[in-house]
Design a protein around this motif. Structure first.
Motif, PDB file in Angstrom:
ATOM      1  N   GLN A  95       0.836  -1.199   0.000  1.00  0.00           N
ATOM      2  CA  GLN A  95       0.000   0.000   0.000  1.00  0.00           C
ATOM      3  C   GLN A  95       0.872   1.251   0.000  1.00  0.00           C
ATOM      4  O   GLN A  95       1.804   1.365   0.783  1.00  0.00           O
ATOM      5  N   PRO A 111      -3.936   6.943   2.445  1.00  0.00           N
ATOM      6  CA  PRO A 111      -3.729   5.688   1.735  1.00  0.00           C
ATOM      7  C   PRO A 111      -4.285   5.773   0.312  1.00  0.00           C
ATOM      8  O   PRO A 111      -5.329   6.366   0.081  1.00  0.00           O
ATOM      9  N   THR A 140      -4.648   0.747  -5.300  1.00  0.00           N
ATOM     10  CA  THR A 140      -3.605   0.206  -6.170  1.00  0.00           C
ATOM     11  C   THR A 140      -3.539   0.964  -7.488  1.00  0.00           C
ATOM     12  O   THR A 140      -2.458   1.330  -7.956  1.00  0.00           O
TER      13      THR A 140
END
Length: 68
Positions: free
Chosen positions: A45, A52, A55
């Motif tokens: 990650q 965050p 992908t």
């Protein structure tokens, strides 16, 4: 010119963070992300400035192709 981003790469296994890297700059983040991306049984990650990234978003930010 904008301020440099703070990158963090988390290596996760079964939902738990097992390793955290703090690369200096986009090039170093890209290298670490690519190195750890395809390791079986774990999830890599990317965190940019405390947020965050998915992908797909991580690959776009680091300039990586969809499939390596």
């Amino acid at each position: 010119m904008t301020a440099p981003h703070a990158y963090e790469i988390r290596i996760m296994h079964m939902g738990a963070v097992v390793r955290t890297y703090h690369p200096q700059g986009r090039a170093a983040a890209r290298k670490l992300y690519r190195k750890n991306f395809d390791t079986p049984g774990q999830y890599t990650q990317l965190v940019v400035d405390g947020a965050p990234q998915s992908t797909a978003r991580a690959r776009r930010l680091l300039g990586l192709p969809r499939y390596v």
